[in-house]
Design an enzyme around this catalytic site. Structure first.
Site, PDB file in Angstrom:
ATOM      1  N   ASP A 263      -7.856  -3.480  -4.701  1.00 38.44           N
ATOM      2  CA  ASP A 263      -7.397  -2.207  -4.141  1.00 38.44           C
ATOM      3  C   ASP A 263      -6.038  -1.787  -4.708  1.00 38.44           C
ATOM      4  OD1 ASP A 263      -8.828  -4.063  -2.560  1.00 38.44           O
ATOM      5  OD2 ASP A 263      -8.596  -2.882  -0.753  1.00 38.44           O
TER       6      ASP A 263
ATOM      7  N   ASP B 153       0.785  -1.243   0.000  1.00 37.57           N
ATOM      8  CA  ASP B 153       0.000   0.000   0.000  1.00 37.57           C
ATOM      9  C   ASP B 153       0.810   1.283   0.000  1.00 37.57           C
ATOM     10  OD1 ASP B 153      -2.646  -0.761  -0.357  1.00 37.57           O
ATOM     11  OD2 ASP B 153      -2.784  -1.497   1.691  1.00 37.57           O
TER      12      ASP B 153
HETATM   13  N1  GLY Z   1      -7.365  -1.350   1.032  1.00 40.15           N
HETATM   14  C1  GLY Z   1      -8.133  -1.933   2.060  1.00 40.15           C
HETATM   15  C2  GLY Z   1      -9.567  -1.546   2.078  1.00 40.15           C
HETATM   16  O1  GLY Z   1     -10.116  -0.996   1.147  1.00 40.15           O
HETATM   17  O2  GLY Z   1     -10.199  -1.796   3.067  1.00 40.15           O
END
Ligand code: GLY
Length: 399
Positions: free
Chosen positions: A180, A121
């Site tokens: 994501d 991330d």
């Molecule tokens: N990237 C994790 C979520 O959207 O919860």
């Protein structure tokens, strides 16, 4: 008597239907039905946020509000970049106050993230914070942090799979990639522009292409997680982690995909990504379980609908993605903008977090991880980040 009441009820029902139909029609033709004043909302957010950063005793990174208490994240958590990013956005919007000192202070809390290689991330974390700070300041120090962070993110790319690995969960998955992750590609595209090293661009392009091929179902909804075989590079499992079920439609995942493919088109000019983003938009905007106020249920297949929780974060991400998409397709521009506006009106009118005036949070009712019963129907920082971004994009699109 009974029949008079029936007639009155029927008349009222017909009146309401007519009002709704006329309202929608007016909206779809003029786009003026929903009055939204982005400046009024942004000023209100700025006031709250300034009070919050001024009164904070130390620069901790807020993530959510649970049981009335702010919960903070470590800099290594995936949500750490959102508050710094919000401060840079508001700094750019409001030059009546000294935001930069706070934006810099909170951004600095993420300095060590440049060396983080344990998850994917870094785009959310560094590109939102240092990236926005770099745009504002052109600082060489920020650029170096960003370049180091891009190297860390790229270290999670495997050329056989052709994707960036999202999480390390040996025993559960071999090579999990979540939808994501589309959001972290913007950072890799940037890294090629900043360094001249085309490998970042190639990784992002390969990742987006593979996501389009593997995460999407025939109806253009998407899986949350696809796991790959590390020896063959082929998908071996498709399902969910945060959605209701493997085959269900987790709302935030759909929003990440919409936003991510609109961004991938901006970065590559590949019409395959544009067409995909348009198909996702059509799917979501016409989905039968999308409520009238256009703030999605957390999962569009929850059998508790209409009593299932909404996910305000999904609405904010989708609105921001739709506004970007509207700038690439003149023929659908009005429909996308109208839809996003309706979402933003709903959010600002009916989903505000009612608390003291000083708060890092503006919106309520997001859902983090419902299957684990974590962060259900509470304020979560990324909803505010994308809400602010959507309002700024809307202002920009109206110029
Ligand atoms: N990237 C994790 C979520 O959207 O919860």
């Amino acid at each position: 008597m009974k029949s008079i009441r029936t007639i009155m009820n029927t008349s009222f029902y017909l009146f309401m239907c007519a009002t709704l139909i006329l309202g929608c029609k007016e909206n779809s033709t003029s786009g003026k039905t929903n009055q939204l004043d982005p400046d009024e909302i942004l000023s209100s957010i700025a006031d709250r946020l300034y009070g919050a950063v001024q009164s904070a005793s130390s620069p901790r990174l807020p993530r959510s509000v649970e049981d009335g208490k702010v919960r903070y994240t470590s800099s290594e958590g995936w949500t750490s970049g959102f508050l710094p990013g919000m401060l840079w956005m508001i700094a750019d919007y409001d030059n009546s106050r000294d935001w930069t000192q706070y934006a810099e202070l909170y951004t600095k809390q993420l300095e060590e993230v440049q060396y983080l290689t344990s998850h994917h991330d870094l785009g959310f974390m560094l590109y939102n914070s240092y990236g926005r700070g770099y745009t504002a300041s052109n600082s060489d120090i920020y650029k170096q942090v960003l370049v180091n962070g891009a190297k860390s993110l790229a270290s999670r790319y495997d050329s056989l799979v052709g994707m960036v690995k999202s999480w390390d969960r040996p025993g559960k998955w071999q090579y999990p990639v979540i939808i994501d992750n589309m959001m972290n590609l913007e950072y890799l595209f940037w890294a090629t522009r900043a360094t001249g090293d085309s490998s970042y661009y190639a990784m992002a392009l390969s990742h987006a292409t593979s996501t389009l091929r593997d995460h999407y179902r025939a109806d253009v909804s998407c899986y949350h997680v696809v796991d790959y075989d590390t020896l063959t590079g082929e998908p071996i499992w498709k399902g969910t982690h945060q959605g209701l079920a493997d085959e269900s439609i987790w709302a935030r995942g759909q929003a990440w995909g919409l936003y991510g493919f609109a961004m991938a088109y901006r970065e590559t000019e590949d019409v395959m990504f544009l067409e995909h983003a348009r198909r996702i938009a059509t799917f979501l905007m016409n989905h039968g379980q999308m409520p009238l106020d256009k703030v999605p249920y957390w999962d569009l297949e929850d059998p508790d609908i209409p009593n299932a929780p909404r996910d305000v974060s999904a609405a904010a991400i989708m609105a921001s993605g739709l506004i970007e998409l509207s700038t690439y397709v003149p023929e659908e521009r009005e429909a996308y903008i109208d839809y996003a506006m309706e979402m933003l009106v709903s959010l600002s009118e009916n989903y505000r977090y009612e608390s003291a005036s000083e708060s890092f949070f503006f919106l309520d009712q997001s859902v983090g991880n419902k299957p684990k019963n974590k962060e259900v129907s509470i304020p979560i920082i990324y909803a505010d980040y994308y809400f602010i971004e959507a309002l700024l994009r809307l202002k920009q699109s109206q110029i």
